[in-house]
Enzyme design. Structure first.
Site, PDB file in Angstrom:
ATOM      1  N   HIS A   1      62.092  51.106  34.826  1.00  0.00           N
ATOM      2  CA  HIS A   1      61.799  50.259  33.668  1.00  0.00           C
ATOM      3  C   HIS A   1      62.521  48.924  33.889  1.00  0.00           C
ATOM      4  CE1 HIS A   1      62.258  48.948  29.437  1.00  0.00           C
ATOM      5  NE2 HIS A   1      61.265  49.773  29.144  1.00  0.00           N
TER       6      HIS A   1
ATOM      7  N   ASP B   1      69.274  56.820  34.239  1.00  0.00           N
ATOM      8  CA  ASP B   1      68.562  56.329  33.057  1.00  0.00           C
ATOM      9  C   ASP B   1      67.803  57.520  32.478  1.00  0.00           C
ATOM     10  OD1 ASP B   1      66.803  55.369  31.209  1.00  0.00           O
ATOM     11  OD2 ASP B   1      66.046  53.717  32.434  1.00  0.00           O
TER      12      ASP B   1
ATOM     13  N   GLN C   1      63.955  58.823  29.147  1.00  0.00           N
ATOM     14  CA  GLN C   1      62.758  59.670  29.023  1.00  0.00           C
ATOM     15  C   GLN C   1      63.023  61.124  29.389  1.00  0.00           C
ATOM     16  OE1 GLN C   1      60.149  58.589  27.566  1.00  0.00           O
ATOM     17  NE2 GLN C   1      60.313  56.366  27.749  1.00  0.00           N
TER      18      GLN C   1
ATOM     19  N   LYS D   1      64.112  57.120  20.798  1.00  0.00           N
ATOM     20  CA  LYS D   1      63.134  57.887  21.578  1.00  0.00           C
ATOM     21  C   LYS D   1      63.351  59.385  21.413  1.00  0.00           C
ATOM     22  CE  LYS D   1      62.764  54.374  25.205  1.00  0.00           C
ATOM     23  NZ  LYS D   1      61.441  53.776  24.986  1.00  0.00           N
TER      24      LYS D   1
HETATM   25  N1  PMP Z   1      64.469  53.034  30.534  1.00  0.00           N
HETATM   26  C1  PMP Z   1      63.394  53.793  30.342  1.00  0.00           C
HETATM   27  C2  PMP Z   1      63.019  54.823  31.377  1.00  0.00           C
HETATM   28  C3  PMP Z   1      62.626  53.631  29.198  1.00  0.00           C
HETATM   29  O1  PMP Z   1      61.536  54.376  28.998  1.00  0.00           O
HETATM   30  C4  PMP Z   1      63.001  52.661  28.232  1.00  0.00           C
HETATM   31  C5  PMP Z   1      62.185  52.423  26.985  1.00  0.00           C
HETATM   32  N2  PMP Z   1      60.806  52.359  27.201  1.00  0.00           N
HETATM   33  C6  PMP Z   1      64.153  51.910  28.471  1.00  0.00           C
HETATM   34  C7  PMP Z   1      64.858  52.121  29.632  1.00  0.00           C
HETATM   35  C8  PMP Z   1      64.643  50.893  27.478  1.00  0.00           C
HETATM   36  O2  PMP Z   1      65.029  51.539  26.302  1.00  0.00           O
HETATM   37  P1  PMP Z   1      65.447  50.704  25.008  1.00  0.00           P
HETATM   38  O3  PMP Z   1      64.351  49.713  24.786  1.00  0.00           O
HETATM   39  O4  PMP Z   1      65.539  51.722  23.932  1.00  0.00           O
HETATM   40  O5  PMP Z   1      66.744  50.046  25.318  1.00  0.00           O
END
Ligand code: PMP
Length: 406
Positions: free
Chosen positions: A123, A200, A203, A226
């Site tokens: 991401h 990270d 997910q 999430k």
């Molecule tokens: N890493 C991953 C794998 C994600 O799916 C996400 C959110 N889509 C993020 C980081 C960022 O998360 P946040 O916007 O809640 O900081």
């Protein structure tokens, strides 16, 4: 499948809403999940009954609020199996947690020419913070490639690990494809060369059991929103020794021990990293979300979502011209696809008219789209409150749309 899914759904008022006159089908859980009544009620309760700034008050309300916040930290600690509650730092979310580690770790441990190793399926939140530090400190960002089926190239990983590697930062589950990385092996290989690993887990933590001591990861980050919790709160787990070795990130509030104009000394963990008033209401609601998940059972959640994903994948494949991105035995909760050359934006808009919410676009993972040579995908992502009947609605809607485009 979960036997009591109707009862569970009744805890989520939004699931009874209609969109454009149709019953809502919510398949955008990888972006954010919906909240059960129990979690929302915790927010209200905190504001109505004991709202008061924490850690600084001798008065009753402040003590109640402080205790609730610190108990929430213990709930998170137990949930991910951390050795100490002071290894749990509350942040605004995954993004802030990664930025915190990138800024402080690179500041402390990296010099010109050192390498940070990430993967091609990250991401943007696990790319850009490292790029910012790479620019500032002349570091190199190295990227582990992945195969056409979405799986990480472990042989390439082994080659990329070197004496120059200072940290590996990698997704447990890729948000764009749902691919689950062999995270334990990734960590073992890095540790064999004394390289720490940041996971990270944005997910993964919402979908199956994650235990930081079993994984032996050095840092692990995730977001409350999430995993059925409120927005604006997330977690940074770090091993005690490492967190102690890092300099503070932001200054002010509870992160100090003493302040004079000549010199400031810093508070102990975890407060050293919690500058300013923390979201002590969100932390309490996050703990409630964790209890909600534990009440259903993490194994039951995983089983339900795995079955749903398998069913949705099988049903989707009955359609003509479907391409699925991320095809592996090791997947969690995400179905990313395209149909013929229909633009994801058009498909998403038409599905929305039928009450079905799925995400379209690059999913904040543009390099993944570049790797596949596509502008974006359609992404349906599942939670424990989703049902096979909802999957049937999606497939039926997609069939109608394909006919319209034919
Ligand atoms: N890493 C991953 C794998 C994600 O799916 C996400 C959110 N889509 C993020 C980081 C960022 O998360 P946040 O916007 O809640 O900081």
């Amino acid at each position: 499948m979960l036997q009591n899914v109707d009862q569970i759904r009744a805890d989520f008022p939004i699931l009874a809403e209609t969109v454009h006159g149709k019953p809502l089908v919510y398949f955008d859980n990888a972006a954010t999940t919906q909240k059960p009544r129990q979690v929302v009620e915790k927010l209200t309760e905190a504001y109505y009954k004991y709202n008061s700034n924490i850690h600084r008050g001798v008065h009753h309300l402040s003590q109640v609020a402080t205790e609730a916040h610190e108990n929430a930290r213990k709930t998170v600690q137990q949930f991910i199996g951390a050795a100490h509650d002071h290894e749990i730092v509350f942040t605004r979310g995954t993004t802030e947690s990664i930025n915190l580690v990138a800024a402080t770790f690179c500041e402390k441990f990296c010099t010109e020419g050192d390498e940070i190793l990430i993967s091609g399926m990250e991401h943007h939140s696990n790319i850009v913070p490292w790029q910012l530090m790479a620019e500032r400190k002349n570091l190199k960002l190295k990227v582990i490639p992945f195969f056409d089926n979405g799986e990480l190239d472990m042989e390439a990983y082994k080659v990329l690990l070197s004496a120059k590697t200072k940290l590996v930062s990698i997704a447990h589950v890729a948000n764009s494809t749902g691919i689950v990385n062999p995270i334990k092996e990734i960590i073992q290989l890095a540790h064999a060369q004394n390289i720490p690993v940041l996971v990270d887990a944005a997910q993964s933590v919402p979908h199956f059991k994650v235990n930081v001591q079993e994984l032996d990861c050095d840092f692990l980050v995730f977001s409350g929103h999430k995993m059925y919790g409120p927005t604006g709160i997330g977690v940074l787990y770090g091993k005690e020794d490492l967190l102690n070795a890092l300099p503070p990130y932001q200054g002010g509030g509870e992160m100090i021990e003493t302040v004079t104009f000549e010199k400031t000394t810093y508070n102990a963990l975890p407060f050293k990293f919690e500058a300013g008033t923390p979201d002590y209401v969100a932390s309490v609601a996050l703990a409630e979300a964790i209890r909600y998940m534990q009440h259903i059972g993490l194994d039951a959640i995983k089983q339900h979502e795995d079955e749903l994903l398998a069913y949705a994948t099988e049903q989707l494949k009955t359609l003509d011209g479907v391409r699925i991105f991320g095809e592996s035995m090791h997947k969690s909760g995400v179905l990313s696809f395209l149909i013929h050359d229909i633009h994801p934006f058009d498909l998403g808009t038409l599905l929305d008219q039928m009450g079905i919410a799925i995400r379209t676009g690059h999913h904040c993972a543009q390099p993944v789209m570049d790797r596949f040579g596509i502008p974006g995908t359609m992404r349906a992502s599942f939670a424990f409150y989703n049902t096979k009947a909802e999957v049937d609605s999606l497939i039926k809607a997609l069939k109608r749309i394909v006919v319209m485009f034919a």
